[in-house]
Design a protein around this motif. Structure first.
Motif, PDB file in Angstrom:
ATOM      1  N   ARG A 242       5.326  78.424   5.896  1.00 45.59           N
ATOM      2  CA  ARG A 242       6.535  78.107   5.112  1.00 45.59           C
ATOM      3  C   ARG A 242       6.113  77.277   3.910  1.00 45.59           C
ATOM      4  NH1 ARG A 242      11.438  78.423   7.102  1.00 45.59           N
ATOM      5  NH2 ARG A 242      10.700  78.231   9.239  1.00 45.59           N
ATOM      6  N   ASP A 243       6.553  77.686   2.731  1.00 45.84           N
ATOM      7  CA  ASP A 243       6.151  76.982   1.494  1.00 45.84           C
ATOM      8  C   ASP A 243       7.225  75.950   1.108  1.00 45.84           C
ATOM      9  OD1 ASP A 243       4.684  76.273  -0.683  1.00 45.84           O
ATOM     10  OD2 ASP A 243       4.720  78.239  -1.654  1.00 45.84           O
ATOM     11  N   LEU A 244       6.919  75.133   0.128  1.00 45.97           N
ATOM     12  CA  LEU A 244       7.874  74.159  -0.402  1.00 45.97           C
ATOM     13  C   LEU A 244       7.923  74.372  -1.917  1.00 45.97           C
ATOM     14  CD1 LEU A 244       9.709  71.751   0.243  1.00 45.97           C
ATOM     15  CD2 LEU A 244       7.713  70.264   0.073  1.00 45.97           C
ATOM     16  N   PRO A 245       8.710  75.357  -2.357  1.00 47.29           N
ATOM     17  CA  PRO A 245       8.666  75.735  -3.775  1.00 47.29           C
ATOM     18  C   PRO A 245       9.509  74.804  -4.656  1.00 47.29           C
ATOM     19  CG  PRO A 245      10.105  77.224  -2.564  1.00 47.29           C
ATOM     20  CD  PRO A 245       9.634  76.203  -1.576  1.00 47.29           C
ATOM     21  N   ILE A 246       9.056  73.569  -4.798  1.00 46.29           N
ATOM     22  CA  ILE A 246       9.768  72.618  -5.660  1.00 46.29           C
ATOM     23  C   ILE A 246       8.910  72.345  -6.896  1.00 46.29           C
ATOM     24  CG2 ILE A 246      11.138  71.515  -3.825  1.00 46.29           C
ATOM     25  CD1 ILE A 246       8.993  69.320  -3.684  1.00 46.29           C
ATOM     26  N   GLU A 247       9.483  71.625  -7.870  1.00 45.04           N
ATOM     27  CA  GLU A 247       8.760  71.336  -9.116  1.00 45.04           C
ATOM     28  C   GLU A 247       7.394  70.699  -8.814  1.00 45.04           C
ATOM     29  OE1 GLU A 247      11.168  68.905 -11.776  1.00 45.04           O
ATOM     30  OE2 GLU A 247       9.307  68.110 -12.649  1.00 45.04           O
ATOM     31  N   GLY A 248       6.365  71.188  -9.452  1.00 49.99           N
ATOM     32  CA  GLY A 248       5.028  70.592  -9.313  1.00 49.99           C
ATOM     33  C   GLY A 248       4.197  71.209  -8.191  1.00 49.99           C
ATOM     34  N   ARG A 249       4.750  72.221  -7.517  1.00 48.18           N
ATOM     35  CA  ARG A 249       4.042  72.806  -6.366  1.00 48.18           C
ATOM     36  C   ARG A 249       2.670  73.345  -6.746  1.00 48.18           C
ATOM     37  NH1 ARG A 249       1.136  74.503  -3.238  1.00 48.18           N
ATOM     38  NH2 ARG A 249       1.450  75.765  -1.385  1.00 48.18           N
ATOM     39  N   GLU A 250       2.494  73.735  -8.044  1.00 48.92           N
ATOM     40  CA  GLU A 250       1.245  74.386  -8.456  1.00 48.92           C
ATOM     41  C   GLU A 250       0.103  73.378  -8.655  1.00 48.92           C
ATOM     42  OE1 GLU A 250       3.929  73.841 -10.256  1.00 48.92           O
ATOM     43  OE2 GLU A 250       3.148  72.638 -11.887  1.00 48.92           O
ATOM     44  N   MET A 251       0.401  72.064  -8.537  1.00 46.09           N
ATOM     45  CA  MET A 251      -0.643  71.070  -8.829  1.00 46.09           C
ATOM     46  C   MET A 251      -1.745  71.061  -7.777  1.00 46.09           C
ATOM     47  SD  MET A 251       1.122  67.738 -10.470  1.00 46.09           S
ATOM     48  CE  MET A 251       2.640  67.745  -9.588  1.00 46.09           C
ATOM     49  N   ALA A 252      -2.920  70.604  -8.196  1.00 45.17           N
ATOM     50  CA  ALA A 252      -4.049  70.513  -7.261  1.00 45.17           C
ATOM     51  C   ALA A 252      -3.773  69.382  -6.275  1.00 45.17           C
ATOM     52  CB  ALA A 252      -5.328  70.233  -8.037  1.00 45.17           C
ATOM     53  N   GLY A 253      -4.296  69.523  -5.076  1.00 43.76           N
ATOM     54  CA  GLY A 253      -4.137  68.463  -4.073  1.00 43.76           C
ATOM     55  C   GLY A 253      -3.026  68.748  -3.078  1.00 43.76           C
ATOM     56  N   ILE A 254      -2.409  69.955  -3.184  1.00 40.35           N
ATOM     57  CA  ILE A 254      -1.337  70.320  -2.241  1.00 40.35           C
ATOM     58  C   ILE A 254      -1.817  71.541  -1.445  1.00 40.35           C
ATOM     59  CG2 ILE A 254       1.088  71.016  -2.002  1.00 40.35           C
ATOM     60  CD1 ILE A 254       1.484  69.876  -4.900  1.00 40.35           C
ATOM     61  N   TYR A 255      -1.897  71.390  -0.145  1.00 48.56           N
ATOM     62  CA  TYR A 255      -2.455  72.464   0.689  1.00 48.56           C
ATOM     63  C   TYR A 255      -1.551  72.742   1.884  1.00 48.56           C
ATOM     64  CZ  TYR A 255      -6.768  71.473  -1.807  1.00 48.56           C
ATOM     65  OH  TYR A 255      -7.694  71.289  -2.800  1.00 48.56           O
ATOM     66  N   TYR A 256      -1.646  73.965   2.381  1.00 44.51           N
ATOM     67  CA  TYR A 256      -1.035  74.261   3.671  1.00 44.51           C
ATOM     68  C   TYR A 256      -1.859  73.568   4.759  1.00 44.51           C
ATOM     69  CZ  TYR A 256       1.731  77.971   1.529  1.00 44.51           C
ATOM     70  OH  TYR A 256       2.622  78.673   0.755  1.00 44.51           O
ATOM     71  N   ALA A 257      -1.168  73.118   5.807  1.00 42.00           N
ATOM     72  CA  ALA A 257      -1.839  72.420   6.915  1.00 42.00           C
ATOM     73  C   ALA A 257      -2.998  73.225   7.474  1.00 42.00           C
ATOM     74  CB  ALA A 257      -0.820  72.145   8.014  1.00 42.00           C
ATOM     75  N   MET A 258      -2.776  74.545   7.642  1.00 45.39           N
ATOM     76  CA  MET A 258      -3.810  75.358   8.286  1.00 45.39           C
ATOM     77  C   MET A 258      -5.085  75.435   7.442  1.00 45.39           C
ATOM     78  SD  MET A 258      -3.918  76.469  11.233  1.00 45.39           S
ATOM     79  CE  MET A 258      -5.190  77.695  11.051  1.00 45.39           C
ATOM     80  N   ASP A 259      -4.937  75.395   6.100  1.00 44.67           N
ATOM     81  CA  ASP A 259      -6.141  75.444   5.262  1.00 44.67           C
ATOM     82  C   ASP A 259      -6.986  74.200   5.522  1.00 44.67           C
ATOM     83  OD1 ASP A 259      -5.171  77.763   4.262  1.00 44.67           O
ATOM     84  OD2 ASP A 259      -4.284  76.874   2.467  1.00 44.67           O
TER      85      ASP A 259
END
Ligand SMILES: Cc1cc2nc3c(=O)[nH]c(=O)nc-3n(C[C@H](O)[C@H](O)[C@H](O)COP(=O)(O)OP(=O)(O)OC[C@H]3O[C@@H](n4cnc5c(N)ncnc54)[C@H](O)[C@@H]3O)c2cc1C
Ligand code: SF4
Length: 473
Positions: A242-259
């Protein structure tokens, strides 16, 4: 029945966990082992109730009062045989099952429940150490061939039963090693990977063929497998996060837990050098979004990677400490859970919605959150934001642990044009047959993200259906 007065004389005693200061320095299992004498006394607390609600609550229908009685009497071998009659992998569930059986234990009405999960793992570990668990290849082969696709607990359980029945089973797995989320999701500090290898080696000695590093639907098509095998069993999990498509989602440092979790599991197994781990929490302020078990595993892993701080937020309200009136025994108790990872140092907040990611130069620096309140109208919950409560939680690493929405559809499922249900899981009938002849499915692929014990139960059921299908065809 074990001791008729056992529950009156003996208090619940858990094996306990390694001390926090010691366990956060390594990735080894946190839970300790109770000595055999105390373990047998713990089994004596089982009351052998007329209606064993523990058994009713256990998805694999474990014969809990029966093996507790045998354990209390010191018949470890007998206890193992009763346990093995219903559960292929008690060494997994005994370590990581959330134990709905203990929620249903009759003692849980006004006392502490029997240590059912710990008794289970003690019995199977004793069986391994005393050598009663030996490869048992089938005496006769049926000549029928089954391909099981996906080697998590559902695929392993299905493959195990089908192979033992005499069918020739090949287990396909896209990752380097088999085990599914047991291996690459659940951290070593909850389940050592040697436990999975021990079981897989046994299954291979029994004649199971395991082919790893093969993505079915890409490296080999589902249709090719349909030509080569008499039945297909799809157990590919529910890997679409499940993603969290809010402002700034494309920034570095945000990962899915499984990754994040998969990389640490690879470091632990020597598949990846820790210096080459591209997503490390070391010296970072970590924010985990999502208050469930996956989030909790991110907390424990971040702490072991020496994060500066770890915060976990959840949009739902904080669960109560004890059962609410509308959540009576023997149902699963929806109460606050504090995992061993939470004990290791983590701040937790509830009723927080994420508004936007903040950052500089495309690097995340925090999340703006806002408080929410929940109200129930006619049993339906709705959420409202609380004005004037916006604030920023600073973070250099954000882990999205908000669950999984459905299986990955691209590739195998779309190639085979399998019908999906309203949640985009693979649709099956009671017999686990999909919309396509010869193709069965089980585990998280049909239920959506669930539990290891449910995956094993589903794997057992699909194996029986496939066996019936092969015998009739
Ligand atoms: C981080 C985390 C922690 C968890 N902790 C617990 C816990 O403590 N207790 C608990 O009971 N449950 C826990 N769960 C849930 C549990 O792990 C799952 O419900 C369970 O593993 C589902 O089993 P499965 O066999 O259906 O699928 P999975 O375990 O997901 O296995 C599916 C397998 O299929 C493979 N695959 C996918 N596509 C293909 C393809 N095209 N070709 C070949 N192979 C493919 C995948 O690589 C994977 O190995 C946790 C889940 C996560 C993510
Ligand atoms: S598998 Fe889970 S629910 Fe069943 S007896 Fe074991 S701990 Fe309890």
């Amino acid at each position: 029945m074990a001791d008729i007065n056992g529950f009156l004389k003996i208090k619940r005693k858990e094996a306990g966990n390694r001390p926090v200061h010691e366990r956060i320095c390594d990735h080894s299992e946190v839970e300790q082992i109770l000595n055999s004498e105390d373990r047998m006394l713990q089994a004596s607390r089982c009351m052998d109730c007329g209606i064993p609600f523990c058994h009713w609550s256990c998805p694999v229908d474990n014969l809990i009062p029966e093996w507790n009685d045998l354990l209390y009497r010191g018949d470890w071998r007998g206890a193992y045989l009763r346990l093995n009659a219903t559960n292929n992998f008690p060494e997994f569930t005994g370590r990581i099952c959330p134990a709905p059986c203990e929620h249903g234990c009759v003692l849980n009405i006004n006392q502490e429940p029997v240590t059912i999960r710990e008794n289970e793992v003690a019995i199977v570990e004793r069986a391994f150490s005393e050598g009663y668990i030996k490869p048992q290849p089938p005496k006769v082969r049926t000549g029928k061939k089954v391909a099981v696709i996906g080697s998590g607990p559902a695929g392993m359980a299905a493959a195990d039963l089908l192979n033992k029945t005499g069918h020739s089973v090949t287990l396909f797995e896209k990752d380097e090693k088999a085990g599914g989320l047991l291996r690459y999701g659940i951290p070593d500090f909850k389940l050592s990977k040697a436990t999975i290898d021990r079981r897989l080696n046994l299954m291979i000695k029994e004649g199971l063929v395991v082919k790893t590093g093969i993505t079915v639907g890409k490296d080999i098509s589902g249709k090719e497998l349909l030509d080569q095998f008499d039945a297909l069993c799809i157990t590919i999990g529910a890997g679409h996060p499940r993603d969290l498509p809010i402002e700034g989602r494309e920034m570095a440092g945000i990962y899915y837990a499984m990754d994040f979790l998969k990389l640490q599991n690879k470091v632990n197994s020597g598949q990846l050098n820790s210096n080459d781990n591209p997503v490390s929490a070391e010296n970072k302020r970590v924010l985990v979004i999502g208050g469930g078990d996956t989030g909790s595993d991110c907390v424990g892993t971040s702490i072991r990677q020496k994060a500066l701080s770890v915060t976990q937020i959840e949009i739902l309200p904080k669960p109560p400490e004890t059962r609410a009136e509308n959540n009576p025994w023997p149902y699963w108790g929806k109460i606050l859970k504090t995992s061993t990872s939470h004990e290791e140092g983590c701040e937790r907040f509830w009723n927080l919605s994420s508004v936007r990611f903040t950052g500089n130069n495309n690097e995340v620096s925090g999340v703006e959150v806002e408080e929410v309140s929940w109200k129930s109208t006619d049993g339906k919950y709705s959420m409202e934001t609380v004005p004037g409560t916006k604030r920023i939680i600073e973070a250099d690493l954000v882990l999205l642990a908000m669950g999984f929405v459905h299986p990955v559809i691209e590739g195998l499922l779309s190639e085979l044009e399998l019908e999906l249900d309203g949640r985009r899981n693979v649709k099956t009938g009671d017999n686990h047959l999909t919309s396509r002849h010869k193709v069965f499915a089980a585990g998280d692929t049909i239920s959506g993200a669930s539990l290891v014990v449910n995956a094993i139960a589903s794997g057992r059921k699909v194996a029986k259906s496939i066996d019936r299908f092969l015998k009739n065809s």
